[in-house]
Design a protein around this motif. Structure first.
Motif, PDB file in Angstrom:
ATOM      1  N   LEU A 164      45.777  17.203  15.091  1.00  0.00           N
ATOM      2  CA  LEU A 164      45.861  18.467  15.956  1.00  0.00           C
ATOM      3  C   LEU A 164      44.652  17.999  16.831  1.00  0.00           C
ATOM      4  N   ALA A 165      43.502  17.005  16.681  1.00  0.00           N
ATOM      5  CA  ALA A 165      42.408  16.238  17.591  1.00  0.00           C
ATOM      6  C   ALA A 165      43.171  14.742  17.687  1.00  0.00           C
ATOM      7  N   LEU A 166      44.176  14.033  17.297  1.00  0.00           N
ATOM      8  CA  LEU A 166      44.905  12.841  18.103  1.00  0.00           C
ATOM      9  C   LEU A 166      45.456  13.374  19.462  1.00  0.00           C
ATOM     10  N   PHE A 167      45.952  14.925  18.953  1.00  0.00           N
ATOM     11  CA  PHE A 167      47.496  15.025  19.982  1.00  0.00           C
ATOM     12  C   PHE A 167      45.980  15.480  21.500  1.00  0.00           C
ATOM     13  N   ALA A 168      45.169  16.622  21.012  1.00  0.00           N
ATOM     14  CA  ALA A 168      43.994  16.599  22.726  1.00  0.00           C
ATOM     15  C   ALA A 168      43.429  15.286  22.720  1.00  0.00           C
ATOM     16  N   ASP A 169      42.890  14.647  22.110  1.00  0.00           N
ATOM     17  CA  ASP A 169      42.739  13.136  22.580  1.00  0.00           C
ATOM     18  C   ASP A 169      43.697  12.460  23.293  1.00  0.00           C
ATOM     19  N   GLY A 170      44.741  12.911  23.443  1.00  0.00           N
ATOM     20  CA  GLY A 170      45.909  12.198  24.123  1.00  0.00           C
ATOM     21  C   GLY A 170      46.120  12.631  25.087  1.00  0.00           C
ATOM     22  N   VAL A 171      46.246  14.218  24.724  1.00  0.00           N
ATOM     23  CA  VAL A 171      46.136  14.758  26.189  1.00  0.00           C
ATOM     24  C   VAL A 171      45.298  14.606  27.246  1.00  0.00           C
ATOM     25  N   VAL A 172      44.336  14.229  26.605  1.00  0.00           N
ATOM     26  CA  VAL A 172      43.031  14.625  27.508  1.00  0.00           C
ATOM     27  C   VAL A 172      42.898  12.814  28.777  1.00  0.00           C
ATOM     28  N   GLN A 173      43.176  12.156  27.283  1.00  0.00           N
ATOM     29  CA  GLN A 173      43.872  10.568  28.001  1.00  0.00           C
ATOM     30  C   GLN A 173      44.897  10.651  29.357  1.00  0.00           C
ATOM     31  N   ARG A 174      46.247  11.016  28.376  1.00  0.00           N
ATOM     32  CA  ARG A 174      47.096  11.248  29.700  1.00  0.00           C
ATOM     33  C   ARG A 174      46.302  11.699  31.197  1.00  0.00           C
ATOM     34  N   PRO A 217      40.548   4.897   9.909  1.00  0.00           N
ATOM     35  CA  PRO A 217      40.258   6.170   9.279  1.00  0.00           C
ATOM     36  C   PRO A 217      41.832   7.107   9.062  1.00  0.00           C
ATOM     37  N   VAL A 218      42.574   6.905   9.786  1.00  0.00           N
ATOM     38  CA  VAL A 218      44.273   7.838   9.804  1.00  0.00           C
ATOM     39  C   VAL A 218      44.907   7.361   8.551  1.00  0.00           C
ATOM     40  N   LEU A 219      44.470   5.637   9.003  1.00  0.00           N
ATOM     41  CA  LEU A 219      45.729   5.527   7.704  1.00  0.00           C
ATOM     42  C   LEU A 219      44.655   5.535   6.673  1.00  0.00           C
ATOM     43  N   ALA A 220      44.248   5.703   6.196  1.00  0.00           N
ATOM     44  CA  ALA A 220      43.367   6.199   5.170  1.00  0.00           C
ATOM     45  C   ALA A 220      43.539   7.462   4.542  1.00  0.00           C
ATOM     46  N   LEU A 221      44.324   8.602   5.364  1.00  0.00           N
ATOM     47  CA  LEU A 221      44.568  10.200   4.950  1.00  0.00           C
ATOM     48  C   LEU A 221      45.645  10.305   3.747  1.00  0.00           C
ATOM     49  N   ALA A 278      53.617  10.948  13.856  1.00  0.00           N
ATOM     50  CA  ALA A 278      54.132  11.252  15.314  1.00  0.00           C
ATOM     51  C   ALA A 278      52.727  11.897  16.349  1.00  0.00           C
ATOM     52  N   ALA A 279      52.462  12.558  16.388  1.00  0.00           N
ATOM     53  CA  ALA A 279      51.140  12.399  16.576  1.00  0.00           C
ATOM     54  C   ALA A 279      49.894  11.178  17.109  1.00  0.00           C
ATOM     55  N   ALA A 280      50.341  10.608  16.038  1.00  0.00           N
ATOM     56  CA  ALA A 280      49.118   9.155  16.108  1.00  0.00           C
ATOM     57  C   ALA A 280      49.722   8.271  16.710  1.00  0.00           C
ATOM     58  N   TYR A 281      50.778   7.971  16.411  1.00  0.00           N
ATOM     59  CA  TYR A 281      52.214   7.200  17.990  1.00  0.00           C
ATOM     60  C   TYR A 281      51.911   7.729  19.043  1.00  0.00           C
ATOM     61  N   TRP A 282      51.953   9.083  19.200  1.00  0.00           N
ATOM     62  CA  TRP A 282      51.962   9.523  20.581  1.00  0.00           C
ATOM     63  C   TRP A 282      50.460   9.099  20.806  1.00  0.00           C
ATOM     64  N   TRP A 283      49.699   9.453  20.231  1.00  0.00           N
ATOM     65  CA  TRP A 283      47.792   9.146  20.679  1.00  0.00           C
ATOM     66  C   TRP A 283      47.889   7.603  21.364  1.00  0.00           C
ATOM     67  N   SER A 311      48.017  -2.572  13.700  1.00  0.00           N
ATOM     68  CA  SER A 311      48.411  -1.182  13.758  1.00  0.00           C
ATOM     69  C   SER A 311      48.995  -0.236  14.945  1.00  0.00           C
ATOM     70  N   SER A 312      49.550  -1.098  15.867  1.00  0.00           N
ATOM     71  CA  SER A 312      51.308  -0.536  15.781  1.00  0.00           C
ATOM     72  C   SER A 312      51.977  -0.299  15.015  1.00  0.00           C
ATOM     73  N   PHE A 313      52.090  -0.647  14.186  1.00  0.00           N
ATOM     74  CA  PHE A 313      53.132  -1.501  12.877  1.00  0.00           C
ATOM     75  C   PHE A 313      53.176  -0.025  12.049  1.00  0.00           C
ATOM     76  N   GLU A 314      51.314   0.201  11.863  1.00  0.00           N
ATOM     77  CA  GLU A 314      51.262   1.063  11.318  1.00  0.00           C
ATOM     78  C   GLU A 314      51.412   2.650  11.683  1.00  0.00           C
ATOM     79  N   LEU A 315      50.687   2.346  13.098  1.00  0.00           N
ATOM     80  CA  LEU A 315      51.184   4.313  13.703  1.00  0.00           C
ATOM     81  C   LEU A 315      51.754   4.753  13.634  1.00  0.00           C
ATOM     82  N   THR A 316      52.705   5.106  12.898  1.00  0.00           N
ATOM     83  CA  THR A 316      54.382   5.356  12.871  1.00  0.00           C
ATOM     84  C   THR A 316      54.035   6.522  11.608  1.00  0.00           C
TER      85      THR A 316
END
Length: 326
Positions: free
Chosen positions: A33-43, A86-90, A146-151, A169-174
């Motif tokens: 949710l945080a990544l999605f919100a940040d992606g919306v703000v950036q766009r 940190p996302v990849l550490a989840l 999906a949210a991390a990739y979109w962000w 990072s591009s390879f793992e954030l999918t």
């Protein structure tokens, strides 16, 4: 395993492990949710400042082709990789605090004996509990991925570096990668819990085992996969003509070749390498991965993670069969 047994074990999983059932989605969905919100703000920022046209990589450098002052204000810390780690550490957190304790604590407290006396075999108990938990973890991990990739598609521009889809990072954030690591983490947590049957030692063993898998994946598995099925072509040493584009491809190896087809190891210490190559009539070759191979390499790597996870689950079932109780 009958449908009735599955339903009964699913209800038991909810009642006995409700904190894990609630905690696993929270670990993945709150960051999503945080990544999605940040992606919306950036766009929104890019749209308001009319900077969407800057999201085009320079063919040579891979950075933004837009050099306006307004675009420079978009570059800001923290770097995307600082958030990606940190996302990849989840998956590690989920395996450590939800995957290991449920099975190790059952053995440590002796609670498994009551379940086995209710007409549920050890194998059904193990898989009937593990199944709903790992399914819940995989689905929520994929949503987070999906949210991390979109962000990351926008956030990576903030670093001000080259845009390269082959970066770790591009390879793992999918969605597939995060879900794959989560399934592996849960399977290794199951194996450690069944083998050791004490919570704290099993958690330590899990960290060491998963850490070894992550290290091998980055230092051996990923380079090995990237060397499979490469495209090979002859290029010119003195000019950039004919070289695969560095912004979309992954260069595996370059080498010199004699007119007879033998490879030349290393370059001499000369001032003009191009003249030296022409003098000896050598040719320059490059092996690389085209951009359209990336998805297949991602599928192969994550398929290997799922296969290792399946072997870990089978090993857990086998060990429980030969040593059902202490």
């Amino acid at each position: 395993m009958t449908a009735m047994t599955v339903r009964r074990m699913t209800r038991a999983t909810w009642y006995k492990h409700r904190f894990s059932v609630v905690g696993i989605p929270a670990v993945f969905l709150l960051p999503a949710l945080a990544l999605f919100a940040d992606g919306v703000v950036q766009r929104h920022y890019l749209s308001v400042h009319h900077l969407n046209g800057c999201l085009v990589a320079n063919a040579t450098t891979g950075g933004s082709s837009c050099g306006s002052a307004a675009w420079g204000s978009f570059l800001s810390p923290p770097t995307p990789n600082g958030i990606a780690v940190p996302v990849l550490a989840l998956p590690v957190l989920v395996g450590l605090f939800a995957g290991v304790p449920w099975v190790a604590r059952e053995f440590e407290s002796g609670a498994f004996r009551f379940t086995w006396t209710q007409g549920t075999s050890p194998r059904r108990w193990l898989l009937g509990t593990f199944g709903p938990l790992v399914l819940l973890a995989a689905v929520t991990a994929a949503i987070c991925g999906a949210a991390a990739y979109w962000w990351y598609q926008i956030a990576q521009w903030q670093a001000g570096t080259s845009i390269w889809s082959w970066r770790w990072s591009s390879f793992e954030l999918t969605p597939l990668s995060i879900a794959g690591w989560t399934v592996l983490a849960m399977a290794l947590a199951l194996l450690c819990g069944v083998l050791i049957r004490r919570v704290l030692p099993a958690m330590i063993a899990f960290i060491v085992t998963l850490g070894a898998c992550a290290y091998l994946s980055q230092t051996w598995l990923r380079p090995w996969l990237f060397g499979i099925g490469t495209a090979v072509k002859q290029v010119s040493w003195s000019t950039s003509a004919g070289w695969p584009p560095s912004t979309t491809t992954y260069t595996v190896q370059t080498w010199l070749q004699t007119p007879s087809g033998q490879r030349v190891s290393g370059l001499p210490a000369v001032n003009n390498v191009s003249a030296w190559i022409a003098q000896h009539h050598y040719t320059v070759w490059v092996a690389y991965q085209p951009h359209n191979h990336l998805i297949w390499l991602e599928l192969a790597r994550n398929g290997i993670l799922i296969t290792v996870a399946a072997f870990a689950v089978l090993a857990s079932v086998w060990w429980l069969r030969i040593r059902p109780a202490d």
